[in-house]
Design a protein around this motif. Structure first.
Motif, PDB file in Angstrom:
ATOM      1  N   TRP A  97       0.808  -1.211   0.000  1.00  0.00           N
ATOM      2  CA  TRP A  97       0.000   0.000   0.000  1.00  0.00           C
ATOM      3  C   TRP A  97       0.842   1.262   0.000  1.00  0.00           C
ATOM      4  O   TRP A  97       0.382   2.315   0.410  1.00  0.00           O
ATOM      5  N   SER A  98       2.111   1.189  -0.419  1.00  0.00           N
ATOM      6  CA  SER A  98       2.919   2.399  -0.448  1.00  0.00           C
ATOM      7  C   SER A  98       2.720   3.145  -1.759  1.00  0.00           C
ATOM      8  O   SER A  98       2.382   2.550  -2.786  1.00  0.00           O
ATOM      9  N   SER A  99       2.983   4.428  -1.735  1.00  0.00           N
ATOM     10  CA  SER A  99       2.475   5.322  -2.773  1.00  0.00           C
ATOM     11  C   SER A  99       3.145   5.191  -4.134  1.00  0.00           C
ATOM     12  O   SER A  99       2.555   5.557  -5.131  1.00  0.00           O
ATOM     13  N   GLY A 100       4.347   4.673  -4.216  1.00  0.00           N
ATOM     14  CA  GLY A 100       5.012   4.618  -5.509  1.00  0.00           C
ATOM     15  C   GLY A 100       4.687   3.386  -6.327  1.00  0.00           C
ATOM     16  O   GLY A 100       5.102   3.273  -7.478  1.00  0.00           O
ATOM     17  N   ASN A 101       3.931   2.480  -5.753  1.00  0.00           N
ATOM     18  CA  ASN A 101       3.661   1.230  -6.447  1.00  0.00           C
ATOM     19  C   ASN A 101       2.686   1.399  -7.599  1.00  0.00           C
ATOM     20  O   ASN A 101       1.755   2.202  -7.533  1.00  0.00           O
ATOM     21  N   THR A 102       2.888   0.615  -8.633  1.00  0.00           N
ATOM     22  CA  THR A 102       1.939   0.571  -9.725  1.00  0.00           C
ATOM     23  C   THR A 102       0.687  -0.166  -9.280  1.00  0.00           C
ATOM     24  O   THR A 102       0.775  -1.222  -8.636  1.00  0.00           O
ATOM     25  N   ILE A 103      -0.444   0.379  -9.618  1.00  0.00           N
ATOM     26  CA  ILE A 103      -1.719  -0.272  -9.334  1.00  0.00           C
ATOM     27  C   ILE A 103      -2.192  -0.960 -10.608  1.00  0.00           C
ATOM     28  O   ILE A 103      -2.208  -0.351 -11.678  1.00  0.00           O
ATOM     29  N   TYR A 104      -2.529  -2.232 -10.486  1.00  0.00           N
ATOM     30  CA  TYR A 104      -2.970  -3.039 -11.623  1.00  0.00           C
ATOM     31  C   TYR A 104      -4.483  -3.217 -11.529  1.00  0.00           C
ATOM     32  O   TYR A 104      -4.995  -3.666 -10.504  1.00  0.00           O
ATOM     33  N   PHE A 105      -5.159  -2.874 -12.621  1.00  0.00           N
ATOM     34  CA  PHE A 105      -6.617  -2.889 -12.622  1.00  0.00           C
ATOM     35  C   PHE A 105      -7.176  -4.101 -13.349  1.00  0.00           C
ATOM     36  O   PHE A 105      -6.601  -4.579 -14.328  1.00  0.00           O
ATOM     37  N   GLY A 106      -8.347  -4.548 -12.905  1.00  0.00           N
ATOM     38  CA  GLY A 106      -9.133  -5.499 -13.657  1.00  0.00           C
ATOM     39  C   GLY A 106      -9.916  -4.777 -14.735  1.00  0.00           C
ATOM     40  O   GLY A 106      -9.841  -3.546 -14.862  1.00  0.00           O
ATOM     41  N   GLU A 107     -10.687  -5.548 -15.505  1.00  0.00           N
ATOM     42  CA  GLU A 107     -11.445  -4.959 -16.607  1.00  0.00           C
ATOM     43  C   GLU A 107     -12.749  -4.322 -16.156  1.00  0.00           C
ATOM     44  O   GLU A 107     -13.401  -3.639 -16.928  1.00  0.00           O
ATOM     45  N   GLY A 108     -13.119  -4.560 -14.922  1.00  0.00           N
ATOM     46  CA  GLY A 108     -14.289  -3.877 -14.385  1.00  0.00           C
ATOM     47  C   GLY A 108     -15.569  -4.676 -14.480  1.00  0.00           C
ATOM     48  O   GLY A 108     -15.696  -5.609 -15.282  1.00  0.00           O
TER      49      GLY A 108
END
Lengths: 114, 114
Positions: A97-108
């Motif tokens: 949960w640190s701020s520089g990490n890339t967030i990977y999204f699902g398709e929704g």
């Protein structure tokens, strides 16, 4: 296979129904998120789980109830929703949960409340 | 609290032409900056991010962005676009040293035509 999988992709529900959105991440990440995407509005962070513990509840109405049974799965339980809750709900994950990490999204999951 | 402004809601451009998508942010502390792309019926995918170091950041698919601290901007550029670049582009910001609570802009729709 994508790293973050969401089901169902489309959901239509009445205002009195109870339904759930499911998310599974295959990336070995420790943080998971629910975002709401509405037309012409910025993405809204709803909930964050870090190591299966809820660490953020961004003033979301109680008709939305998240659940994180383990680090790979995240649910969003829906109950007595309103038409304005119709939107695209995106699940996401990151290493932690640190701020520089890339967030990977699902398709929704496209949700329509009638 | 931080905020992001994407002034252009839509940018039409011909194929093989250059493009710049503008992003300005507001924050009282140091930030990390991100650009995400959303293709139709898909989730968001990271294009590039600025954490530190060189202010010119190169990303996937030939995109690059330049961090300008004095102008609080992080504009996205590509020297020659392709039809397949048609998508929604989101700029996002987060304060350094904090949890991963990205603030997103409202998005810019890039429409590439022949």
């Amino acid at each position: 296979e994508t790293g973050v999988t969401q089901t169902p992709r489309h959901l239509v529900m009445g205002m009195t129904n109870k339904k759930s959105l499911k998310c599974e991440q295959h990336l070995g990440h420790n943080a998971m998120y629910w975002y709401k995407q509405s037309a012409k509005k910025p993405l809204e962070l709803m909930f964050v789980y870090s190591l299966e513990e809820r660490v953020e509840n961004n003033s979301v109405p109680s008709r939305f109830s998240p659940e994180c049974p383990n680090s790979s799965h995240l649910f969003l339980h829906l109950h007595t929703l309103q038409p304005e809750d119709s939107a695209l709900y995106l699940c996401a994950s990151s290493q932690d949960w640190s701020s520089g990490n890339t967030i990977y999204f699902g398709e929704g999951s496209w949700l329509t409340v009638v | 609290a931080q905020s992001v402004t994407q002034l252009d809601s839509q940018v039409p451009v011909f194929e093989e032409a250059p493009v710049e998508l503008r992003c300005n942010y507001s924050s009282s502390v140091s930030v990390y900056l991100f650009w995400y792309v959303q293709y139709p019926n898909q989730g968001l995918q990271l294009l590039l991010k600025y954490l530190s170091g060189s202010t010119l950041v190169k990303g996937i698919n030939g995109f690059e962005a330049e961090f300008n601290k004095s102008q609080t901007s992080f504009h996205l550029r590509k020297p020659s676009v392709h039809i397949s670049d048609t998508a929604e582009y989101f700029c996002a910001v987060v304060n350094t040293g904090t949890a991963s609570k990205l603030t997103f802009g409202t998005g810019t729709r890039l429409q590439v035509t022949l």
